[in-house]
Enzyme design. Structure first.
Site, PDB file in Angstrom:
ATOM      1  N   HIS A 283     -12.131   5.901   1.593  1.00 28.56           N
ATOM      2  CA  HIS A 283     -12.437   4.554   2.086  1.00 28.56           C
ATOM      3  C   HIS A 283     -13.208   4.725   3.384  1.00 28.56           C
ATOM      4  CE1 HIS A 283      -9.648   2.776  -0.812  1.00 28.56           C
ATOM      5  NE2 HIS A 283      -8.718   3.626  -0.430  1.00 28.56           N
TER       6      HIS A 283
ATOM      7  N   CYS B  76     -11.077   5.291  -4.948  1.00 31.36           N
ATOM      8  CA  CYS B  76      -9.616   5.342  -5.068  1.00 31.36           C
ATOM      9  C   CYS B  76      -9.095   4.687  -6.350  1.00 31.36           C
ATOM     10  CB  CYS B  76      -9.004   4.716  -3.834  1.00 31.36           C
ATOM     11  SG  CYS B  76      -7.359   5.329  -3.538  1.00 31.36           S
TER      12      CYS B  76
ATOM     13  N   ARG C 242       2.602   8.939   1.017  1.00 31.42           N
ATOM     14  CA  ARG C 242       1.241   8.713   0.525  1.00 31.42           C
ATOM     15  C   ARG C 242       0.287   9.682   1.222  1.00 31.42           C
ATOM     16  NH1 ARG C 242       0.320   4.058  -2.051  1.00 31.42           N
ATOM     17  NH2 ARG C 242      -1.809   3.785  -1.284  1.00 31.42           N
TER      18      ARG C 242
HETATM   19  N1  GLN Z   1      -2.778   2.147  -5.977  1.00 31.68           N
HETATM   20  C1  GLN Z   1      -3.464   3.436  -6.036  1.00 31.68           C
HETATM   21  C2  GLN Z   1      -2.695   4.541  -5.323  1.00 31.68           C
HETATM   22  O1  GLN Z   1      -1.782   4.250  -4.573  1.00 31.68           O
HETATM   23  C3  GLN Z   1      -4.859   3.310  -5.421  1.00 31.68           C
HETATM   24  C4  GLN Z   1      -4.819   3.075  -3.914  1.00 31.68           C
HETATM   25  C5  GLN Z   1      -6.192   2.741  -3.362  1.00 31.68           C
HETATM   26  O2  GLN Z   1      -7.048   2.215  -4.045  1.00 31.68           O
HETATM   27  N2  GLN Z   1      -6.396   3.026  -2.028  1.00 31.68           N
HETATM   28  O3  GLN Z   1      -3.027   5.721  -5.489  1.00 31.68           O
END
Ligand code: GLN
Length: 263
Positions: free
Chosen positions: A211, A99, A136
């Site tokens: 993840h 990520c 998101r």
């Molecule tokens: N901050 C980055 C985003 O929101 C990465 C998020 C993450 O590492 N899960 O895309």
């Protein structure tokens, strides 16, 4: 008696890039080495680490982070540290980057708020966050690894196409240039929820939004990293002793059933 083959795991900015539990990837690699009597050392690669030490690693792990932490990391990951990391990956040091980490291995990341964060430019990709008011990409993710030669190597080991089960939580949307996607999405968003791609693969670097953490849920990927690291370090073909992954396999089957995804 020759020295036992050993490995050092380089862990990128553990105090800044472990927001989403990706320390589980480090623990999984460490335990799967220990269960095979492979001496393993974990070396944090962060602001307190001398640049020269970035060379002393055999596998590199980078986790996820919030936009603010990514900006702090990139203030430090400059100059010699950036050059050494790029060179390690260019020459084939294996790594798994989740990520926020692969976002920084690309050309740039445009966060939800604030200035563009320039990346290392190792992976031909860019990431753009559509802003704090856009939902998101969050949820379980399932994808099939298609990147070559990783997919073929895993398929030979598994006897079936390598399917990854994970969990994603990112605002940034990643768009690939001249770099292989890691895989194709079967369930979930993947890189951007539009093109059906997930992650990226370059030399021996695995970039993914998954993840979970990724490796305990998909132990065959951990073993690929360990095997590749030993082969790169000792310049010889390595056969790892198989481990009992029946519990992980049961969890995978339960998850795939729940997601009604045909692997
Ligand atoms: N901050 C980055 C985003 O929101 C990465 C998020 C993450 O590492 N899960 O895309």
């Amino acid at each position: 008696m020759s020295e036992p083959r050993s490995l050092t795991i380089g862990w990128l900015y553990p105090n800044l890039m472990s927001t989403y539990g990706d320390r589980g990837n480090v623990i999984c690699l460490q335990r799967r080495c220990q269960w095979r009597d492979i001496p393993v050392t974990i070396l944090p690669l962060d602001q307190q680490t001398e640049a020269a030490q970035f060379s002393d690693v055999d596998i590199i792990v980078g986790g996820g982070a919030q936009d603010r932490q990514q900006e702090i990391v990139m203030r430090d990951l400059q100059g010699a540290k950036a050059d050494i990391l790029r060179n390690k990956l260019e020459v084939g040091t294996p790594g798994v980057f989740t990520c926020g980490s692969p976002q920084l291995l690309g050309h740039y990341y445009e966060p939800a708020l604030g200035q563009r964060i320039e990346g290392l430019g190792l992976l031909d990709l860019v990431t753009k966050h559509p802003g704090p008011n856009v939902s998101r990409c969050i949820g379980n993710v399932v994808f099939e690894i298609t990147a070559s030669p990783l997919a073929e190597e895993l398929k030979q080991r598994l006897g079936q196409p390598p399917v990854i089960i994970g969990f994603e939580n990112h605002g940034g949307r990643t768009y690939l240039g001249n770099v292989q996607p890691l895989g194709t999405v079967k369930s979930g968003y993947g890189n951007n929820g539009e093109d059906g791609y997930e992650g990226a693969f370059y030399r021996h670097a695995i970039a993914t939004y998954s993840h979970g953490p990724l490796l305990p849920k998909n132990p065959f990927v951990a073993d690929w990293l360990i095997k590749t690291a030993l082969q790169e370090k000792y310049h010889t073909e390595i056969q790892l002793i198989p481990l009992d992954d029946s519990l992980a396999q049961q969890a995978r089957e339960a998850m795939l059933k729940r997601l009604e995804t045909v692997a």
